[in-house]
Design a protein around this motif. Structure first.
Motif, PDB file in Angstrom:
ATOM      1  N   THR A  45      39.337  43.052  28.485  1.00 31.91           N
ATOM      2  CA  THR A  45      39.836  43.969  29.436  1.00 31.91           C
ATOM      3  C   THR A  45      39.443  43.887  30.553  1.00 31.91           C
ATOM      4  OG1 THR A  45      40.152  45.331  27.345  1.00 31.91           O
ATOM      5  CG2 THR A  45      40.336  46.475  29.304  1.00 31.91           C
ATOM      6  N   LEU A  46      37.836  43.836  30.678  1.00 36.09           N
ATOM      7  CA  LEU A  46      37.304  43.886  32.075  1.00 36.09           C
ATOM      8  C   LEU A  46      37.830  42.667  32.739  1.00 36.09           C
ATOM      9  CD1 LEU A  46      33.489  44.349  31.383  1.00 36.09           C
ATOM     10  CD2 LEU A  46      35.064  45.937  32.402  1.00 36.09           C
ATOM     11  N   LEU A  47      38.058  41.572  32.243  1.00 34.12           N
ATOM     12  CA  LEU A  47      38.364  40.393  32.927  1.00 34.12           C
ATOM     13  C   LEU A  47      39.860  40.654  33.626  1.00 34.12           C
ATOM     14  CD1 LEU A  47      37.876  37.549  33.595  1.00 34.12           C
ATOM     15  CD2 LEU A  47      38.715  36.963  31.416  1.00 34.12           C
ATOM     16  N   ALA A  48      40.714  41.326  32.653  1.00 35.03           N
ATOM     17  CA  ALA A  48      42.269  41.690  33.245  1.00 35.03           C
ATOM     18  C   ALA A  48      42.024  42.541  34.467  1.00 35.03           C
ATOM     19  CB  ALA A  48      42.872  42.350  31.709  1.00 35.03           C
ATOM     20  N   SER A  49      40.997  43.028  34.572  1.00 30.58           N
ATOM     21  CA  SER A  49      40.834  43.989  35.905  1.00 30.58           C
ATOM     22  C   SER A  49      40.853  43.102  36.958  1.00 30.58           C
ATOM     23  CB  SER A  49      40.096  45.104  35.693  1.00 30.58           C
ATOM     24  OG  SER A  49      38.568  44.585  35.588  1.00 30.58           O
ATOM     25  N   VAL A  50      40.405  41.930  36.982  1.00 28.34           N
ATOM     26  CA  VAL A  50      40.196  41.132  38.052  1.00 28.34           C
ATOM     27  C   VAL A  50      41.103  39.920  38.099  1.00 28.34           C
ATOM     28  CG1 VAL A  50      38.202  41.833  38.900  1.00 28.34           C
ATOM     29  CG2 VAL A  50      38.178  40.234  37.160  1.00 28.34           C
ATOM     30  N   PRO A  51      42.467  40.155  38.173  1.00 26.09           N
ATOM     31  CA  PRO A  51      43.393  38.869  38.096  1.00 26.09           C
ATOM     32  C   PRO A  51      43.279  37.693  39.057  1.00 26.09           C
ATOM     33  CG  PRO A  51      44.301  40.950  38.838  1.00 26.09           C
ATOM     34  CD  PRO A  51      43.073  41.104  38.375  1.00 26.09           C
ATOM     35  N   GLU A  52      42.659  38.239  40.181  1.00 25.22           N
ATOM     36  CA  GLU A  52      42.343  37.228  41.379  1.00 25.22           C
ATOM     37  C   GLU A  52      41.276  36.196  40.618  1.00 25.22           C
ATOM     38  OE1 GLU A  52      40.917  39.612  44.436  1.00 25.22           O
ATOM     39  OE2 GLU A  52      40.280  37.694  45.598  1.00 25.22           O
ATOM     40  N   LEU A  53      40.560  36.403  39.611  1.00 25.96           N
ATOM     41  CA  LEU A  53      39.568  35.402  39.391  1.00 25.96           C
ATOM     42  C   LEU A  53      40.106  33.898  38.677  1.00 25.96           C
ATOM     43  CD1 LEU A  53      36.468  35.235  39.000  1.00 25.96           C
ATOM     44  CD2 LEU A  53      36.636  36.544  36.774  1.00 25.96           C
ATOM     45  N   THR A  54      41.556  34.323  38.132  1.00 25.14           N
ATOM     46  CA  THR A  54      42.154  32.975  37.658  1.00 25.14           C
ATOM     47  C   THR A  54      42.283  31.980  38.643  1.00 25.14           C
ATOM     48  OG1 THR A  54      44.029  33.988  38.064  1.00 25.14           O
ATOM     49  CG2 THR A  54      42.962  34.294  35.601  1.00 25.14           C
ATOM     50  N   THR A  55      42.332  32.325  40.017  1.00 22.38           N
ATOM     51  CA  THR A  55      42.432  31.278  41.164  1.00 22.38           C
ATOM     52  C   THR A  55      41.159  30.740  41.450  1.00 22.38           C
ATOM     53  OG1 THR A  55      42.149  33.009  42.804  1.00 22.38           O
ATOM     54  CG2 THR A  55      44.395  32.725  41.995  1.00 22.38           C
ATOM     55  N   LEU A  56      39.994  31.197  40.878  1.00 32.80           N
ATOM     56  CA  LEU A  56      38.805  30.560  41.206  1.00 32.80           C
ATOM     57  C   LEU A  56      38.161  29.997  40.136  1.00 32.80           C
ATOM     58  CD1 LEU A  56      37.156  34.104  42.559  1.00 32.80           C
ATOM     59  CD2 LEU A  56      38.376  32.200  44.069  1.00 32.80           C
ATOM     60  N   ALA A  57      38.563  30.046  38.989  1.00 34.24           N
ATOM     61  CA  ALA A  57      37.767  29.351  37.740  1.00 34.24           C
ATOM     62  C   ALA A  57      38.532  29.528  36.598  1.00 34.24           C
ATOM     63  CB  ALA A  57      36.333  30.061  37.574  1.00 34.24           C
ATOM     64  N   ARG A  58      38.162  28.625  35.748  1.00 35.03           N
ATOM     65  CA  ARG A  58      38.545  28.647  34.242  1.00 35.03           C
ATOM     66  C   ARG A  58      37.503  29.634  33.614  1.00 35.03           C
ATOM     67  NH1 ARG A  58      37.592  23.651  32.048  1.00 35.03           N
ATOM     68  NH2 ARG A  58      36.570  22.996  33.913  1.00 35.03           N
TER      69      ARG A  58
ATOM     70  N   ALA B 217      36.682  53.406  40.551  1.00 42.39           N
ATOM     71  CA  ALA B 217      35.545  52.597  39.798  1.00 42.39           C
ATOM     72  C   ALA B 217      34.986  51.249  40.510  1.00 42.39           C
ATOM     73  CB  ALA B 217      36.419  52.216  38.530  1.00 42.39           C
ATOM     74  N   ASP B 218      33.690  50.797  40.319  1.00 40.68           N
ATOM     75  CA  ASP B 218      33.278  49.791  40.790  1.00 40.68           C
ATOM     76  C   ASP B 218      33.148  48.641  40.239  1.00 40.68           C
ATOM     77  OD1 ASP B 218      31.341  51.404  39.536  1.00 40.68           O
ATOM     78  OD2 ASP B 218      29.631  50.611  40.900  1.00 40.68           O
ATOM     79  N   GLY B 219      33.438  49.004  38.949  1.00 40.84           N
ATOM     80  CA  GLY B 219      33.123  47.610  37.738  1.00 40.84           C
ATOM     81  C   GLY B 219      33.874  46.586  38.467  1.00 40.84           C
ATOM     82  N   PRO B 220      35.341  46.465  38.461  1.00 40.30           N
ATOM     83  CA  PRO B 220      35.945  45.196  38.884  1.00 40.30           C
ATOM     84  C   PRO B 220      35.626  44.555  40.080  1.00 40.30           C
ATOM     85  CG  PRO B 220      37.597  47.065  38.166  1.00 40.30           C
ATOM     86  CD  PRO B 220      36.269  47.665  38.259  1.00 40.30           C
ATOM     87  N   ALA B 221      35.090  45.461  41.251  1.00 38.28           N
ATOM     88  CA  ALA B 221      34.825  44.788  42.240  1.00 38.28           C
ATOM     89  C   ALA B 221      33.472  44.190  42.276  1.00 38.28           C
ATOM     90  CB  ALA B 221      34.518  45.909  43.437  1.00 38.28           C
TER      91      ALA B 221
END
Ligand code: ASP
Length: 326
Positions: free
Chosen positions: A34-47, A124-128
């Motif tokens: 769920t934490l990962l889902a809060s930062v969708p941008e990440l999928t453009t940076l890494a597997r 919430a500062d978690g995703p950032a």
């Protein structure tokens, strides 16, 4: 182009906390996925691979749990991860960072992060923080820097970082040295090159107990007098000022230091212990004469981690090499 592999583990803490019902306090229930889902941008940076290794408040983490998290992180590196991110509670972040750093024998970054505001709180500062931590873990210039803590746009090295505010968003700082780096416009910036690190082998012993006491005005010696009988293997004292205690404490420390390692750090929250300035009974010079070591710049809590690890891998004799004096 193939994206780099990044491994994320969630251990719990405020970053994973929310209230189950209105009016109740927040508790750790939010999984790594769920934490990962809060930062969708990440999928453009890494597997990205993600695991929930625990859902604990960080006060309830212990050395056994941290060793198993470390072995998970080592396995991820062996399987080709370019970097590791661990999310956890901020209350003990300065200690876990130190623990991992003394044992992290890779060039790849291990980055710890958390949050000061829970998952459903406004702003919430978690995703950032998670996205920043991932950027740091993936950055080429983060290699060979060991374990770092990323919070609120700043990068702190494990040996310097401290939680210096209980509830503020800007809760972490690195007294004297300042942050090791900054995130600016999504780039990872370090003003200095990485420094040489000392890494310890994995502890063979894990049952050692290190007592931890803070000197305070007019304190009695009852606990000190019972340290040996209680079976402690080491003692760390958060001393006054530059590493000082009362005359009564100094006498008790002399007896203890004949049997187990005693290290005196400063309780001030910043700066180093002294070595050769004060000569009164209970001063650093007196305590060194009585068999204690001075922690230098290492804060009392990190000193306790170091002593636990050194005893665990039977390298107590190496203590002086790990304590940076002024
Ligand atoms: N207040 C803490 C946090 O920031 C709670 C904890 O350390 O688990 O995560």
């Amino acid at each position: 182009m193939d994206l780099p592999k990044l491994a994320i583990a969630a251990l719990g803490g405020t970053v994973s906390m929310q209230a189950c019902n209105a009016g109740e306090g927040v508790i750790p229930t939010v999984s790594g996925e769920t934490l990962l889902a809060s930062v969708p941008e990440l999928t453009t940076l890494a597997r990205v691979t993600v695991e929930t290794l625990g859902l604990l408040p960080s006060a309830s983490l212990d050395f056994g749990f941290l060793l198993s998290a470390l072995s998970w992180a080592n396995a991820q590196i062996m399987q080709g991860a370019a970097g590791i991110v661990i999310t956890q509670g901020t209350d003990t972040l300065e200690e876990t960072a130190t623990f991992f750093d003394y044992l992290w024998d890779h060039d790849e970054p291990l980055v710890l992060t958390g949050a000061m505001r829970s998952a459903n709180q406004a702003g919430a500062d978690g995703p950032a923080n998670l996205l920043d931590a991932c950027r740091v873990a993936l950055a080429e210039n983060s290699r060979q820097r060991g374990v770092q803590v990323v919070m609120n746009g700043q990068i702190h090295s494990a040996n310097a970082v401290r939680k210096t505010d209980s509830l503020a968003l800007q809760a972490f700082s690195s007294p004297i040295v300042g942050p090791a780096g900054l995130l600016m416009e999504n780039t990872v910036n370090y003003p200095h090159l990485p420094v040489q690190r000392r890494v310890l082998p994995l502890p063979q012993l894990t049952t050692q107990k290190i007592a931890f006491l803070e000197a305070s005005l007019g304190a009695d010696t009852l606990l000190l007098e019972n340290i040996l009988e209680l079976g402690y293997d080491g003692l760390v004292i958060a001393g006054f000022g530059a590493g000082h205690v009362s005359g009564e404490w100094a006498a008790a420390i002399e007896t203890i230091a004949r049997k187990i390692p005693v290290i005196v750090a400063t309780r001030t929250g910043s700066g180093s212990t002294a070595q050769s300035t004060y000569g009164f009974i209970g001063s650093e010079m007196d305590l060194i004469r009585k068999g204690a070591s001075m922690a230098g710049f290492l804060c009392p809590r990190k000193t306790r981690i170091l002593l636990w690890l050194l005893i665990g891998c039977q390298q107590q004799d190496e203590l002086a090499r790990f304590l940076v004096q002024n």
